[in-house]
Design a protein around this motif. Structure first.
Motif, PDB file in Angstrom:
ATOM      1  N   MET A   1      12.514  56.744  29.088  1.00 36.05           N
ATOM      2  CA  MET A   1      12.243  58.195  29.037  1.00 36.05           C
ATOM      3  C   MET A   1      11.433  58.656  30.236  1.00 36.05           C
ATOM      4  SD  MET A   1      12.748  60.914  27.439  1.00 36.05           S
ATOM      5  CE  MET A   1      12.128  62.563  27.674  1.00 36.05           C
ATOM      6  N   MET A   2      10.376  57.893  30.547  1.00 35.14           N
ATOM      7  CA  MET A   2       9.536  58.300  31.672  1.00 35.14           C
ATOM      8  C   MET A   2      10.299  58.189  32.993  1.00 35.14           C
ATOM      9  SD  MET A   2       7.013  55.026  31.967  1.00 35.14           S
ATOM     10  CE  MET A   2       6.775  54.639  30.245  1.00 35.14           C
ATOM     11  N   PHE A   3      11.189  57.207  33.070  1.00 30.61           N
ATOM     12  CA  PHE A   3      11.979  57.086  34.304  1.00 30.61           C
ATOM     13  C   PHE A   3      12.970  58.233  34.428  1.00 30.61           C
ATOM     14  CE2 PHE A   3      10.947  52.601  33.213  1.00 30.61           C
ATOM     15  CZ  PHE A   3      10.002  52.438  34.199  1.00 30.61           C
ATOM     16  N   ALA A   4      13.472  58.709  33.270  1.00 34.99           N
ATOM     17  CA  ALA A   4      14.397  59.844  33.319  1.00 34.99           C
ATOM     18  C   ALA A   4      13.702  61.085  33.864  1.00 34.99           C
ATOM     19  CB  ALA A   4      14.962  60.108  31.929  1.00 34.99           C
ATOM     20  N   VAL A   5      12.450  61.302  33.436  1.00 35.98           N
ATOM     21  CA  VAL A   5      11.695  62.456  33.939  1.00 35.98           C
ATOM     22  C   VAL A   5      11.490  62.348  35.444  1.00 35.98           C
ATOM     23  CG1 VAL A   5       9.476  63.634  33.825  1.00 35.98           C
ATOM     24  CG2 VAL A   5      10.573  62.851  31.743  1.00 35.98           C
ATOM     25  N   ALA A   6      11.104  61.142  35.903  1.00 30.58           N
ATOM     26  CA  ALA A   6      10.877  60.951  37.335  1.00 30.58           C
ATOM     27  C   ALA A   6      12.181  61.117  38.114  1.00 30.58           C
ATOM     28  CB  ALA A   6      10.275  59.573  37.585  1.00 30.58           C
ATOM     29  N   ILE A   7      13.292  60.646  37.522  1.00 31.71           N
ATOM     30  CA  ILE A   7      14.583  60.795  38.207  1.00 31.71           C
ATOM     31  C   ILE A   7      14.948  62.263  38.346  1.00 31.71           C
ATOM     32  CG2 ILE A   7      17.051  60.512  37.791  1.00 31.71           C
ATOM     33  CD1 ILE A   7      16.498  57.678  36.956  1.00 31.71           C
ATOM     34  N   ILE A   8      14.664  63.057  37.308  1.00 30.49           N
ATOM     35  CA  ILE A   8      14.965  64.492  37.395  1.00 30.49           C
ATOM     36  C   ILE A   8      14.140  65.142  38.511  1.00 30.49           C
ATOM     37  CG2 ILE A   8      14.704  66.684  36.174  1.00 30.49           C
ATOM     38  CD1 ILE A   8      15.453  65.154  33.621  1.00 30.49           C
ATOM     39  N   ALA A   9      12.858  64.769  38.612  1.00 29.95           N
ATOM     40  CA  ALA A   9      12.010  65.341  39.665  1.00 29.95           C
ATOM     41  C   ALA A   9      12.535  64.972  41.050  1.00 29.95           C
ATOM     42  CB  ALA A   9      10.565  64.857  39.495  1.00 29.95           C
ATOM     43  N   VAL A  10      12.912  63.701  41.219  1.00 29.06           N
ATOM     44  CA  VAL A  10      13.408  63.271  42.532  1.00 29.06           C
ATOM     45  C   VAL A  10      14.738  63.953  42.847  1.00 29.06           C
ATOM     46  CG1 VAL A  10      14.202  61.287  43.833  1.00 29.06           C
ATOM     47  CG2 VAL A  10      12.182  61.105  42.452  1.00 29.06           C
ATOM     48  N   LEU A  11      15.566  64.163  41.820  1.00 32.96           N
ATOM     49  CA  LEU A  11      16.842  64.853  42.068  1.00 32.96           C
ATOM     50  C   LEU A  11      16.619  66.301  42.482  1.00 32.96           C
ATOM     51  CD1 LEU A  11      19.272  63.514  39.347  1.00 32.96           C
ATOM     52  CD2 LEU A  11      19.400  63.232  41.796  1.00 32.96           C
ATOM     53  N   ILE A  12      15.642  66.965  41.856  1.00 32.94           N
ATOM     54  CA  ILE A  12      15.331  68.349  42.267  1.00 32.94           C
ATOM     55  C   ILE A  12      14.873  68.373  43.724  1.00 32.94           C
ATOM     56  CG2 ILE A  12      13.731  70.251  41.893  1.00 32.94           C
ATOM     57  CD1 ILE A  12      13.779  69.538  38.924  1.00 32.94           C
ATOM     58  N   ALA A  13      13.991  67.414  44.067  1.00 34.58           N
ATOM     59  CA  ALA A  13      13.493  67.367  45.452  1.00 34.58           C
ATOM     60  C   ALA A  13      14.633  67.104  46.431  1.00 34.58           C
ATOM     61  CB  ALA A  13      12.422  66.287  45.574  1.00 34.58           C
ATOM     62  N   ALA A  14      15.542  66.207  46.061  1.00 31.98           N
ATOM     63  CA  ALA A  14      16.664  65.908  46.954  1.00 31.98           C
ATOM     64  C   ALA A  14      17.580  67.118  47.104  1.00 31.98           C
ATOM     65  CB  ALA A  14      17.444  64.707  46.428  1.00 31.98           C
ATOM     66  N   ALA A  15      17.763  67.883  46.020  1.00 34.91           N
ATOM     67  CA  ALA A  15      18.601  69.078  46.110  1.00 34.91           C
ATOM     68  C   ALA A  15      17.976  70.110  47.043  1.00 34.91           C
ATOM     69  CB  ALA A  15      18.807  69.668  44.716  1.00 34.91           C
ATOM     70  N   LEU A  16      16.642  70.275  46.955  1.00 35.85           N
ATOM     71  CA  LEU A  16      15.970  71.222  47.851  1.00 35.85           C
ATOM     72  C   LEU A  16      16.074  70.756  49.304  1.00 35.85           C
ATOM     73  CD1 LEU A  16      12.807  72.119  45.767  1.00 35.85           C
ATOM     74  CD2 LEU A  16      14.784  73.534  46.222  1.00 35.85           C
ATOM     75  N   ALA A  17      15.985  69.439  49.508  1.00 37.00           N
ATOM     76  CA  ALA A  17      16.131  68.925  50.880  1.00 37.00           C
ATOM     77  C   ALA A  17      17.552  69.152  51.399  1.00 37.00           C
ATOM     78  CB  ALA A  17      15.775  67.439  50.911  1.00 37.00           C
ATOM     79  N   VAL A  18      18.548  69.057  50.506  1.00 40.35           N
ATOM     80  CA  VAL A  18      19.929  69.339  50.925  1.00 40.35           C
ATOM     81  C   VAL A  18      20.064  70.807  51.333  1.00 40.35           C
ATOM     82  CG1 VAL A  18      22.286  69.540  50.084  1.00 40.35           C
ATOM     83  CG2 VAL A  18      20.994  67.478  49.639  1.00 40.35           C
ATOM     84  N   VAL A  19      19.382  71.683  50.577  1.00 39.20           N
ATOM     85  CA  VAL A  19      19.419  73.109  50.937  1.00 39.20           C
ATOM     86  C   VAL A  19      18.830  73.324  52.326  1.00 39.20           C
ATOM     87  CG1 VAL A  19      18.471  75.361  50.360  1.00 39.20           C
ATOM     88  CG2 VAL A  19      19.414  73.930  48.578  1.00 39.20           C
ATOM     89  N   ARG A  20      17.706  72.638  52.618  1.00 38.19           N
ATOM     90  CA  ARG A  20      17.102  72.796  53.945  1.00 38.19           C
ATOM     91  C   ARG A  20      17.998  72.205  55.027  1.00 38.19           C
ATOM     92  NH1 ARG A  20      15.113  76.091  56.569  1.00 38.19           N
ATOM     93  NH2 ARG A  20      13.425  76.492  55.117  1.00 38.19           N
ATOM     94  N   ALA A  21      18.667  71.110  54.702  1.00 35.86           N
ATOM     95  CA  ALA A  21      19.554  70.506  55.699  1.00 35.86           C
ATOM     96  C   ALA A  21      20.728  71.422  56.009  1.00 35.86           C
ATOM     97  CB  ALA A  21      20.070  69.155  55.198  1.00 35.86           C
ATOM     98  N   MET A  22      21.157  72.221  55.033  1.00 38.80           N
ATOM     99  CA  MET A  22      22.260  73.141  55.318  1.00 38.80           C
ATOM    100  C   MET A  22      21.759  74.416  55.972  1.00 38.80           C
ATOM    101  SD  MET A  22      24.539  72.638  51.904  1.00 38.80           S
ATOM    102  CE  MET A  22      25.991  73.437  52.523  1.00 38.80           C
ATOM    103  N   LEU A  23      20.541  74.871  55.616  1.00 38.19           N
ATOM    104  CA  LEU A  23      20.022  76.117  56.183  1.00 38.19           C
ATOM    105  C   LEU A  23      19.480  75.906  57.593  1.00 38.19           C
ATOM    106  CD1 LEU A  23      18.021  77.826  53.314  1.00 38.19           C
ATOM    107  CD2 LEU A  23      20.177  78.545  54.304  1.00 38.19           C
ATOM    108  N   GLY A  24      18.852  74.730  57.802  1.00 40.34           N
ATOM    109  CA  GLY A  24      17.952  74.499  58.918  1.00 40.34           C
ATOM    110  C   GLY A  24      18.381  75.075  60.248  1.00 40.34           C
TER     111      GLY A  24
END
Lengths: 95, 183
Positions: A1-24
């Protein structure tokens, strides 16, 4: 369960980084975002190994960590000198 | 004991996730390459360290913890190197860091070109700007003081005397300038 929460946080961060990589606006923004995506991929692999009970994923994570910096430095050197490895026409003729 | 370890790894993983998302939000919202690197360094250091600590607390003293330590070591060594190379390449390309000027606006400042040229070229324009800023208020004060004198006295003798003195001094200066041409 705790790993699932951490995975969700890392996935959100990776999605935001993808947005910056496309906008940059510059190439350096995209490269910074790519580096962040690589780091979050390493952490994601480790967390996924713990979530699925397969610690072999950690070896893949080590490989990704070693490749991440090499990729960043190679792209930076390419941007700076316009080439990878060759040091000019004189030395190539000498070889 | 297991419950305490679970709680500790919960705290580590959740706070690591929070720091990770904070770094990513900074990557989106910051205005500049260098400030974005500053934001990403949060998730590269605190987020990674906290998450790997949380996972190591779950695995105990096994080979898995050693591998996690290797991943942490590699990330701690290579992350700053990549950031340094990225910042040097951005400066080499001509990007200037955004800094706030005296009015509080974000401006690409040239005088803070820190990495390449630290020296006299950096300090000399700043000194000349300060001297110009000091001179201007003094002239304004002199202009403000002189009109008060005729208004207060009404006679205008002081003003006339000052004007005459000014003309005399200017005349002397003019004659002094003319003398070498005559002789």
């Amino acid at each position: 369960m705790m790993f699932a929460v951490a995975i969700i946080a890392v996935l959100i961060a990776a999605a935001l980084a993808v947005v910056r990589a496309m906008l940059g606006p510059t190439a350096f923004d995209r490269l910074l975002a790519a580096n962040a995506i690589g780091t979050s991929a390493i952490v994601l692999l480790a967390l996924l190994g713990f979530l699925l009970g397969r610690p072999e994923f950690l070896d893949v994570g080590i490989t990704y960590a070693l490749l991440n910096m090499i990729g960043t430095l190679a792209v930076l050197k390419f941007f700076r000198y316009g080439a990878l490895g060759s040091e000019g026409p004189d030395k190539e003729q000498g070889l | 004991m297991d419950a305490a370890l679970d709680i500790l790894s919960w705290v580590c993983l959740v706070s690591g996730g929070i720091f990770y998302v904070i770094g990513a939000v900074g990557l989106i919202r910051m205005p500049d390459v260098f400030t974005r690197m500053h934001a990403v360094s949060v998730s590269d250091t605190l987020g990674v360290v906290l998450m790997i600590t949380g996972m190591a607390l779950q695995s105990g003293l096994t080979l898995v913890t050693v591998k996690l330590g290797i991943i942490l070591l590699v990330l701690m060594v290579t992350g700053p190197v990549a950031s340094h190379a990225l910042a040097r390449a951005a400066l080499h390309d001509g990007r200037k860091p955004l800094l706030t000027n005296a009015k509080g606006e974000l401006v690409e400042t040239d005088s803070y070109d820190i990495s390449l040229e630290l020296g006299a070229r950096l300090t000399s324009p700043l000194v000349s700007e300060q001297v110009e800023e000091v001179r201007e208020p003094v002239e304004e004060e002199v202009v403000v003081v002189t009109p008060d004198v005729p208004v207060d006295t009404g006679a205008g003798e002081n003003g006339a005397g000052e004007n005459g003195a000014g003309e005399a001094s200017s005349g002397q200066a003019g004659s002094g300038e003319d003398e070498p041409s005559k002789t």
